[in-house]
Design a protein around this motif. Structure first.
Motif, PDB file in Angstrom:
ATOM      1  N   CYS A 129      14.656   4.104   2.366  1.00 51.13           N
ATOM      2  CA  CYS A 129      13.253   4.203   1.943  1.00 51.13           C
ATOM      3  C   CYS A 129      12.547   2.866   2.070  1.00 51.13           C
ATOM      4  O   CYS A 129      11.409   2.795   2.553  1.00 51.13           O
ATOM      5  N   ARG A 130      13.204   1.807   1.662  1.00 48.92           N
ATOM      6  CA  ARG A 130      12.589   0.478   1.752  1.00 48.92           C
ATOM      7  C   ARG A 130      12.395   0.063   3.210  1.00 48.92           C
ATOM      8  O   ARG A 130      11.386  -0.550   3.561  1.00 48.92           O
ATOM      9  N   ALA A 131      13.326   0.429   4.082  1.00 50.00           N
ATOM     10  CA  ALA A 131      13.173   0.156   5.515  1.00 50.00           C
ATOM     11  C   ALA A 131      12.011   0.967   6.092  1.00 50.00           C
ATOM     12  O   ALA A 131      11.252   0.468   6.935  1.00 50.00           O
ATOM     13  N   ALA A 132      11.853   2.203   5.644  1.00 52.93           N
ATOM     14  CA  ALA A 132      10.741   3.037   6.107  1.00 52.93           C
ATOM     15  C   ALA A 132       9.402   2.428   5.694  1.00 52.93           C
ATOM     16  O   ALA A 132       8.438   2.411   6.477  1.00 52.93           O
ATOM     17  N   ILE A 133       9.345   1.906   4.481  1.00 46.90           N
ATOM     18  CA  ILE A 133       8.115   1.260   4.006  1.00 46.90           C
ATOM     19  C   ILE A 133       7.826   0.021   4.842  1.00 46.90           C
ATOM     20  O   ILE A 133       6.677  -0.206   5.258  1.00 46.90           O
ATOM     21  N   GLU A 134       8.846  -0.773   5.138  1.00 51.47           N
ATOM     22  CA  GLU A 134       8.668  -1.957   5.988  1.00 51.47           C
ATOM     23  C   GLU A 134       8.173  -1.579   7.373  1.00 51.47           C
ATOM     24  O   GLU A 134       7.465  -2.353   8.011  1.00 51.47           O
TER      25      GLU A 134
ATOM     26  N   THR B 193       0.819  -1.212   0.000  1.00 49.91           N
ATOM     27  CA  THR B 193       0.000   0.000   0.000  1.00 49.91           C
ATOM     28  C   THR B 193       0.857   1.268   0.000  1.00 49.91           C
ATOM     29  O   THR B 193       0.326   2.366   0.081  1.00 49.91           O
ATOM     30  N   ALA B 194       2.164   1.094  -0.075  1.00 50.43           N
ATOM     31  CA  ALA B 194       3.083   2.240  -0.008  1.00 50.43           C
ATOM     32  C   ALA B 194       3.506   2.702  -1.397  1.00 50.43           C
ATOM     33  O   ALA B 194       3.519   1.929  -2.354  1.00 50.43           O
ATOM     34  N   THR B 195       3.869   3.986  -1.467  1.00 46.55           N
ATOM     35  CA  THR B 195       4.401   4.573  -2.691  1.00 46.55           C
ATOM     36  C   THR B 195       5.836   4.989  -2.443  1.00 46.55           C
ATOM     37  O   THR B 195       6.123   5.776  -1.544  1.00 46.55           O
ATOM     38  N   PHE B 196       6.736   4.426  -3.250  1.00 46.57           N
ATOM     39  CA  PHE B 196       8.162   4.742  -3.173  1.00 46.57           C
ATOM     40  C   PHE B 196       8.523   5.536  -4.421  1.00 46.57           C
ATOM     41  O   PHE B 196       8.388   5.062  -5.536  1.00 46.57           O
TER      42      PHE B 196
ATOM     43  N   GLY C 280       6.064   0.746   7.953  1.00 45.59           N
ATOM     44  CA  GLY C 280       4.700   1.237   7.886  1.00 45.59           C
ATOM     45  C   GLY C 280       4.502   2.608   7.273  1.00 45.59           C
ATOM     46  O   GLY C 280       3.371   3.094   7.199  1.00 45.59           O
ATOM     47  N   ILE C 281       5.563   3.253   6.832  1.00 46.82           N
ATOM     48  CA  ILE C 281       5.414   4.557   6.181  1.00 46.82           C
ATOM     49  C   ILE C 281       4.892   4.307   4.771  1.00 46.82           C
ATOM     50  O   ILE C 281       5.399   3.451   4.053  1.00 46.82           O
ATOM     51  N   THR C 282       3.864   5.036   4.393  1.00 46.14           N
ATOM     52  CA  THR C 282       3.179   4.741   3.128  1.00 46.14           C
ATOM     53  C   THR C 282       3.598   5.597   1.945  1.00 46.14           C
ATOM     54  O   THR C 282       3.226   5.295   0.821  1.00 46.14           O
ATOM     55  N   GLN C 283       4.368   6.649   2.198  1.00 41.27           N
ATOM     56  CA  GLN C 283       4.864   7.463   1.087  1.00 41.27           C
ATOM     57  C   GLN C 283       6.234   7.994   1.463  1.00 41.27           C
ATOM     58  O   GLN C 283       6.394   8.665   2.479  1.00 41.27           O
ATOM     59  N   ILE C 284       7.226   7.700   0.616  1.00 36.03           N
ATOM     60  CA  ILE C 284       8.603   8.097   0.907  1.00 36.03           C
ATOM     61  C   ILE C 284       9.348   8.264  -0.407  1.00 36.03           C
ATOM     62  O   ILE C 284       8.949   7.696  -1.424  1.00 36.03           O
ATOM     63  N   ALA C 285      10.422   9.044  -0.389  1.00 36.90           N
ATOM     64  CA  ALA C 285      11.150   9.322  -1.633  1.00 36.90           C
ATOM     65  C   ALA C 285      12.643   9.415  -1.381  1.00 36.90           C
ATOM     66  O   ALA C 285      13.088   9.678  -0.261  1.00 36.90           O
ATOM     67  N   HIS C 286      13.401   9.209  -2.457  1.00 36.60           N
ATOM     68  CA  HIS C 286      14.840   9.456  -2.411  1.00 36.60           C
ATOM     69  C   HIS C 286      15.277  10.091  -3.719  1.00 36.60           C
ATOM     70  O   HIS C 286      14.556  10.053  -4.714  1.00 36.60           O
ATOM     71  N   MET C 287      16.477  10.702  -3.677  1.00 37.56           N
ATOM     72  CA  MET C 287      17.010  11.396  -4.851  1.00 37.56           C
ATOM     73  C   MET C 287      17.912  10.443  -5.636  1.00 37.56           C
ATOM     74  O   MET C 287      18.894   9.919  -5.105  1.00 37.56           O
ATOM     75  N   GLU C 288      17.588  10.275  -6.892  1.00 35.56           N
ATOM     76  CA  GLU C 288      18.340   9.400  -7.778  1.00 35.56           C
ATOM     77  C   GLU C 288      19.767   9.919  -7.986  1.00 35.56           C
ATOM     78  O   GLU C 288      19.974  11.103  -8.226  1.00 35.56           O
ATOM     79  N   GLY C 289      20.739   9.034  -7.851  1.00 42.40           N
ATOM     80  CA  GLY C 289      22.129   9.419  -8.094  1.00 42.40           C
ATOM     81  C   GLY C 289      22.831  10.049  -6.915  1.00 42.40           C
ATOM     82  O   GLY C 289      24.041  10.251  -6.945  1.00 42.40           O
ATOM     83  N   GLY C 290      22.088  10.408  -5.877  1.00 41.27           N
ATOM     84  CA  GLY C 290      22.667  10.951  -4.661  1.00 41.27           C
ATOM     85  C   GLY C 290      23.456  12.239  -4.833  1.00 41.27           C
ATOM     86  O   GLY C 290      23.281  12.987  -5.792  1.00 41.27           O
ATOM     87  N   PHE C 291      24.337  12.475  -3.861  1.00 39.49           N
ATOM     88  CA  PHE C 291      25.115  13.709  -3.826  1.00 39.49           C
ATOM     89  C   PHE C 291      26.026  13.834  -5.047  1.00 39.49           C
ATOM     90  O   PHE C 291      26.268  14.945  -5.535  1.00 39.49           O
ATOM     91  N   ALA C 292      26.509  12.713  -5.572  1.00 36.24           N
ATOM     92  CA  ALA C 292      27.352  12.765  -6.773  1.00 36.24           C
ATOM     93  C   ALA C 292      26.574  13.376  -7.935  1.00 36.24           C
ATOM     94  O   ALA C 292      27.111  14.206  -8.683  1.00 36.24           O
ATOM     95  N   ALA C 293      25.311  12.996  -8.102  1.00 34.37           N
ATOM     96  CA  ALA C 293      24.479  13.557  -9.176  1.00 34.37           C
ATOM     97  C   ALA C 293      24.180  15.030  -8.907  1.00 34.37           C
ATOM     98  O   ALA C 293      24.131  15.841  -9.833  1.00 34.37           O
ATOM     99  N   TRP C 294      23.976  15.394  -7.641  1.00 32.94           N
ATOM    100  CA  TRP C 294      23.741  16.790  -7.246  1.00 32.94           C
ATOM    101  C   TRP C 294      24.926  17.658  -7.680  1.00 32.94           C
ATOM    102  O   TRP C 294      24.758  18.711  -8.289  1.00 32.94           O
ATOM    103  N   LYS C 295      26.129  17.191  -7.367  1.00 34.27           N
ATOM    104  CA  LYS C 295      27.334  17.942  -7.743  1.00 34.27           C
ATOM    105  C   LYS C 295      27.505  17.986  -9.259  1.00 34.27           C
ATOM    106  O   LYS C 295      27.852  19.033  -9.813  1.00 34.27           O
ATOM    107  N   ALA C 296      27.260  16.871  -9.934  1.00 29.95           N
ATOM    108  CA  ALA C 296      27.398  16.822 -11.395  1.00 29.95           C
ATOM    109  C   ALA C 296      26.434  17.790 -12.074  1.00 29.95           C
ATOM    110  O   ALA C 296      26.740  18.334 -13.137  1.00 29.95           O
ATOM    111  N   ALA C 297      25.285  18.045 -11.435  1.00 29.78           N
ATOM    112  CA  ALA C 297      24.297  18.976 -11.977  1.00 29.78           C
ATOM    113  C   ALA C 297      24.614  20.427 -11.607  1.00 29.78           C
ATOM    114  O   ALA C 297      23.834  21.332 -11.876  1.00 29.78           O
ATOM    115  N   GLN C 298      25.761  20.638 -10.964  1.00 32.26           N
ATOM    116  CA  GLN C 298      26.217  21.982 -10.572  1.00 32.26           C
ATOM    117  C   GLN C 298      25.261  22.663  -9.590  1.00 32.26           C
ATOM    118  O   GLN C 298      25.109  23.888  -9.598  1.00 32.26           O
TER     119      GLN C 298
END
Length: 125
Positions: free
Chosen positions: A82-87, A8-11, A89-107
């Motif tokens: 995020c997957r641990a949060a869903i386990e 029932t969760a959205t990741f 009982g949290i029903t809506q959670i998100a993460h940033m794709e690529g992490g901090f490396a992608a953040w820096k690469a995007a300037q």
């Protein structure tokens, strides 16, 4: 944004651009799950620190005012959180794709360490 339904969760997996835009508008709480050492060396200004090794899903605040988006160095640890949060009982959670490396690469702006002085400094300069 990519969306995965788990029971029932959205990741959600957010792009750097989606995360940066929502963070700039104060619509999300950005939580860094890297180690304290990684965070001290460089981090996104305003992101909170909740290292993976100390993560307790039950201690997360509700998301009625602001959504929670996790990030790490590459996206692996934040996805695990995020997957641990869903386990837990949290029903809506998100993460940033690529992490901090992608953040820096995007300037995107962040706080780094001046290697000559050891002092914090805004980057990219």
């Amino acid at each position: 944004m990519k969306t995965e339904t788990i029971g029932t969760a959205t990741f959600e997996t957010w792009t750097v651009a989606e995360t940066a835009d929502a963070f700039a508008r104060d619509e999300i709480v950005l939580i860094d799950v890297r180690t304290p050492q990684e965070y001290m060396f460089e981090h996104i200004e305003g992101a909170l620190l909740m290292p993976l090794s100390f993560f307790k899903a039950g201690k997360l605040p509700g998301q009625s005012d602001k959504r929670i988006v996790f990030h790490c160095g590459s996206g692996v640890r934040s996805e695990r959180v995020c997957r641990a949060a869903i386990e837990a009982g949290i029903t809506q959670i998100a993460h940033m794709e690529g992490g901090f490396a992608a953040w820096k690469a995007a300037q995107q702006p962040y706080i780094g360490t001046n290697m000559a002085t050891g002092a914090p400094q805004r980057a990219p300069a």
